[in-house]
Write an enzyme that holds these catalytic residues in place. Sequence first.
Site, short mmCIF file in Angstrom:
data_model
loop_
_atom_site.label_atom_id
_atom_site.label_comp_id
_atom_site.label_asym_id
_atom_site.label_seq_id
_atom_site.Cartn_x
_atom_site.Cartn_y
_atom_site.Cartn_z
N THR A 177 -9.30 6.55 10.43
CA THR A 177 -9.51 7.46 11.56
C THR A 177 -10.93 7.41 12.11
OG1 THR A 177 -7.79 8.94 10.73
CG2 THR A 177 -9.35 9.86 12.31
N LYS B 53 0.89 -1.16 0.00
CA LYS B 53 0.00 0.00 0.00
C LYS B 53 0.92 1.21 0.00
CE LYS B 53 -3.07 1.85 3.56
NZ LYS B 53 -2.05 2.76 4.01
#
Length: 246
Positions: A216, A108
């Site tokens: 988040t 990633k």
Amino acid sequence: MHDANRPVNTPWLVAGGVSFTSRLIVGIEQYADPRLVADVLAAGGCDVFITTYDPTGDRASLLLSDLDEAMDLTRYGWIGTTSFAYSAGEAVDTAKKLRAAFGIEVIKLDVRTPDNLPDGEPTVAAAKTLIGDGFSVLPFIRPDAGLAKRLVDLGAVALRVMASPVASARGVLDPDAVRAVIETVDVPVVAEGGLGTPEQVSEALALGADAVLVNTAIATARDSPATAAAMRRAVDAALLTEPAGT
């Protein structure tokens, strides 16, 4: 062309020996409790485990030994992230360390600016090097169709496109630009960044994204597993909806 009927239990990407079936990917970099990580991944129905190496060494992180006690890590496909990298060199170095330590071949790829936005040209440079070294790379970019095409032409197996700045909870700021990326490339596209509610997750998928990555919003919730489960339900519902504009 992306499939409007995106089946829930069919891999949307197979790369580097890892099958991505869940359309919800969850970051685990913000957690201090290994048991909570296990609960969040289970609640989200996730099948990918993301690990990293912090080149600065100044961030607290969970020990893999603690995670291994809290969950069966062999149930997950392991991928690496370079999310602490602020240069192409740091990203390449992180990926090589992850390969050496864990045999990870899927990266990633993040190269960030000082204000935590995807940095296009260093991302291209890192992608070129890593793909040349045999890694399967999923770069993180702003919604720029031209940049997306360059990365796919280099051999990126999928793209991660910023919906809005990371941790902003602003949802998809420029739907037309995100849709343009999706329509330009012939690899899977993950929407990521600023997806703070289930409604925003649904919107990203309705544009035609193959998956979403949420970090988040789940990590900072009062009940992280419940929030992961809500995001999962939003993903499942969105998969039954034809992408907007079709």
